[in-house]
Design a protein around this motif. Structure first.
Motif, PDB file in Angstrom:
ATOM      1  N   VAL A   3       0.824  -1.209   0.000  1.00 18.33           N
ATOM      2  CA  VAL A   3       0.000   0.000   0.000  1.00 18.33           C
ATOM      3  C   VAL A   3       0.857   1.257   0.000  1.00 18.33           C
ATOM      4  O   VAL A   3       0.620   2.185  -0.771  1.00 18.33           O
ATOM      5  N   PHE A   4       1.862   1.311   0.861  1.00 21.17           N
ATOM      6  CA  PHE A   4       2.635   2.542   1.052  1.00 21.17           C
ATOM      7  C   PHE A   4       3.954   2.558   0.291  1.00 21.17           C
ATOM      8  O   PHE A   4       4.551   3.612   0.120  1.00 21.17           O
ATOM      9  N   GLY A   5       4.416   1.415  -0.111  1.00 19.60           N
ATOM     10  CA  GLY A   5       5.666   1.351  -0.848  1.00 19.60           C
ATOM     11  C   GLY A   5       6.868   1.204   0.073  1.00 19.60           C
ATOM     12  O   GLY A   5       6.796   1.420   1.283  1.00 19.60           O
ATOM     13  N   VAL A   6       7.995   0.848  -0.499  1.00 20.03           N
ATOM     14  CA  VAL A   6       9.228   0.604   0.248  1.00 20.03           C
ATOM     15  C   VAL A   6       9.758   1.896   0.856  1.00 20.03           C
ATOM     16  O   VAL A   6      10.220   1.912   2.001  1.00 20.03           O
ATOM     17  N   SER A   7       9.656   3.001   0.146  1.00 23.41           N
ATOM     18  CA  SER A   7      10.237   4.264   0.622  1.00 23.41           C
ATOM     19  C   SER A   7       9.541   4.782   1.879  1.00 23.41           C
ATOM     20  O   SER A   7      10.168   5.437   2.702  1.00 23.41           O
ATOM     21  N   ALA A   8       8.260   4.473   2.054  1.00 24.96           N
ATOM     22  CA  ALA A   8       7.522   4.973   3.222  1.00 24.96           C
ATOM     23  C   ALA A   8       7.480   3.961   4.367  1.00 24.96           C
ATOM     24  O   ALA A   8       6.902   4.251   5.416  1.00 24.96           O
ATOM     25  N   HIS A   9       8.088   2.808   4.212  1.00 23.11           N
ATOM     26  CA  HIS A   9       7.988   1.745   5.206  1.00 23.11           C
ATOM     27  C   HIS A   9       8.434   2.192   6.597  1.00 23.11           C
ATOM     28  O   HIS A   9       7.750   1.951   7.581  1.00 23.11           O
ATOM     29  N   ASP A  10       9.597   2.835   6.701  1.00 24.68           N
ATOM     30  CA  ASP A  10      10.111   3.230   8.016  1.00 24.68           C
ATOM     31  C   ASP A  10       9.191   4.222   8.715  1.00 24.68           C
ATOM     32  O   ASP A  10       8.898   4.079   9.909  1.00 24.68           O
ATOM     33  N   SER A  11       8.710   5.226   8.009  1.00 25.41           N
ATOM     34  CA  SER A  11       7.836   6.218   8.649  1.00 25.41           C
ATOM     35  C   SER A  11       6.475   5.625   8.995  1.00 25.41           C
ATOM     36  O   SER A  11       5.892   5.966  10.017  1.00 25.41           O
ATOM     37  N   VAL A  12       5.974   4.711   8.174  1.00 20.26           N
ATOM     38  CA  VAL A  12       4.675   4.088   8.447  1.00 20.26           C
ATOM     39  C   VAL A  12       4.763   3.174   9.664  1.00 20.26           C
ATOM     40  O   VAL A  12       3.845   3.137  10.486  1.00 20.26           O
TER      41      VAL A  12
END
Length: 120
Positions: A3-12
């Motif tokens: 849903v959010f993608g690899v780039s947003a994983h840490d912040s999510v």
């Protein structure tokens, strides 16, 4: 990740779980909304073939008689409704369906009364 993608994983992953679930739900609604708009655009772009009605010169009313061929939009409409339920879930709650049904019944009753007044 999907849903959010690899780039947003840490912040999510730093968000509360309930917020992650709601954000994923909202993203699903946005995706479905874009799919719905694409389907509507495709139906128009295809020369309105998806919205065409069957007209036979021998039968100008356009309604086929029993056993005659005709165009059906049943599958397309079913697919559009399924995508719309995901894109706009608030329109498909029991309360909203009931409100639409009651509004349609009221409209029909007003039309009936208007026609009845014309007869008298």
């Amino acid at each position: 990740m999907r849903v959010f993608g690899v780039s947003a994983h840490d912040s999510v992953m730093r968000m509360p779980p309930a917020q992650i679930a709601r954000a994923a739900e909202i993203q699903g609604e946005r995706d479905a909304e874009s799919r719905l708009l694409a389907l509507q655009d495709i139906s128009l772009a295809s020369g309105l073939k998806l919205g065409q009605s069957y007209v036979d010169p021998k039968n100008p009313g356009g309604k086929p008689k029993a056993g005659e061929p005709f165009y059906s939009l049943q599958e397309f409409n079913r697919h559009m409704e399924a995508v719309e339920k995901v894109a706009r879930p608030w329109l498909h709650t029991p309360a909203m369906r009931r409100a639409r049904r009651e509004a349609e019944e009221e409209r029909r009753m007003q039309e009936f009364e208007k026609n009845l007044r014309k007869l008298t």
